[in-house]
Design a protein around this motif. Structure first.
Motif, PDB file in Angstrom:
ATOM      1  N   ASP A  34       0.809  -1.217   0.000  1.00  0.00           N
ATOM      2  CA  ASP A  34       0.000   0.000   0.000  1.00  0.00           C
ATOM      3  C   ASP A  34       0.842   1.267   0.000  1.00  0.00           C
ATOM      4  N   TYR A  35       2.141   1.151   0.031  1.00  0.00           N
ATOM      5  CA  TYR A  35       3.023   2.322  -0.009  1.00  0.00           C
ATOM      6  C   TYR A  35       2.743   3.220  -1.219  1.00  0.00           C
ATOM      7  N   PRO A  36       2.614   2.668  -2.442  1.00  0.00           N
ATOM      8  CA  PRO A  36       2.333   3.556  -3.581  1.00  0.00           C
ATOM      9  C   PRO A  36       1.019   4.339  -3.438  1.00  0.00           C
ATOM     10  N   ASN A  37       0.099   3.837  -2.617  1.00  0.00           N
ATOM     11  CA  ASN A  37      -1.182   4.514  -2.364  1.00  0.00           C
ATOM     12  C   ASN A  37      -1.118   5.449  -1.160  1.00  0.00           C
ATOM     13  N   ARG A  38       0.102   5.683  -0.667  1.00  0.00           N
ATOM     14  CA  ARG A  38       0.304   6.520   0.524  1.00  0.00           C
ATOM     15  C   ARG A  38      -0.452   5.966   1.727  1.00  0.00           C
ATOM     16  N   HIS A  40      -3.227   4.614   1.963  1.00  0.00           N
ATOM     17  CA  HIS A  40      -4.649   4.953   1.977  1.00  0.00           C
ATOM     18  C   HIS A  40      -5.530   3.750   2.356  1.00  0.00           C
ATOM     19  N   ASN A  41      -5.210   2.570   1.829  1.00  0.00           N
ATOM     20  CA  ASN A  41      -6.048   1.385   2.055  1.00  0.00           C
ATOM     21  C   ASN A  41      -5.891   0.770   3.440  1.00  0.00           C
ATOM     22  N   GLU A 148       9.398   3.321  -8.808  1.00  0.00           N
ATOM     23  CA  GLU A 148       8.214   3.585  -7.982  1.00  0.00           C
ATOM     24  C   GLU A 148       8.475   3.371  -6.492  1.00  0.00           C
TER      25      GLU A 148
END
Length: 186
Positions: A34-38, A40-41, A148
């Motif tokens: 979930d790191y790429p989504n900051r 969020h999830n 990324e």
């Protein structure tokens, strides 16, 4: 007989897979995914909010952890996120050092699978903590490094806070993790 032999072989292979998997690295893999989504999830309810810092509950926790949260920092018109998990607390340095090594062993060489990318391996050089330092840490690398994920940092630390030794696991972005307690005061 042949069917039974194949079935036993399959059961043996599946049981061997568990040797390379544990609940700590399963939780860590979810956080890294979930790191790429900051994060969020995996971000739960807000715990606190200050001018430039917000803290949220983490929906992902390492087994046995006493506290896991996500910090959002507003720095120079940019949002930076840290996932932090306190996995152990003790006034006894030797107990905390043993737990630090245990968590390190659970994470070292973990294979992280993120959809659409080749698997990554977490790698670090272990350094035995010393009671002379109030902060001991090991930084893990995610290999191979891809664009990324190049700013992703994974750190295991053994810190002394008010005569209590804490083993912490952190996933964050950037060169250096922001200190959550000092950032909240600013």
């Amino acid at each position: 007989m042949l069917t039974l032999a194949l079935l036993l072989n399959a059961v043996w292979l599946f049981s061997q897979e568990d040797v390379f998997s544990n609940k700590t690295n399963v939780a860590l893999e979810k956080v890294i995914r979930d790191y790429p989504n900051r994060f969020h999830n995996i971000r739960g309810d807000m715990i606190s909010q200050h001018a430039q810092v917000s803290e949220y509950k983490s929906t992902i926790s390492v087994p046995g952890a006493s506290y896991c949260s996500i910090w959002k920092y507003n720095v120079a018109n940019n949002e930076v996120y840290n996932w932090n998990c306190t996995t152990f607390n003790s006034p006894n340095f030797m107990q905390a050092r043993a737990k630090f090594k245990e968590v390190y062993d659970q994470i070292e060489n973990t294979i992280i699978k993120i959809e659409g990318q080749k698997p990554f391996i977490l790698n670090a050089q272990y350094r035995t903590p010393t009671e002379l330092h109030n902060m001991n840490s090991v930084s893990f690398e995610l290999l191979p490094i891809v664009e990324e994920m190049k700013n992703l940092k994974i750190e295991l630390s053994l810190e002394k806070e008010l005569n209590i030794w804490k083993v912490k696991l952190s996933v964050y972005e950037g060169e250096r993790m922001l200190n959550s307690s000092t950032a909240a005061i600013q």
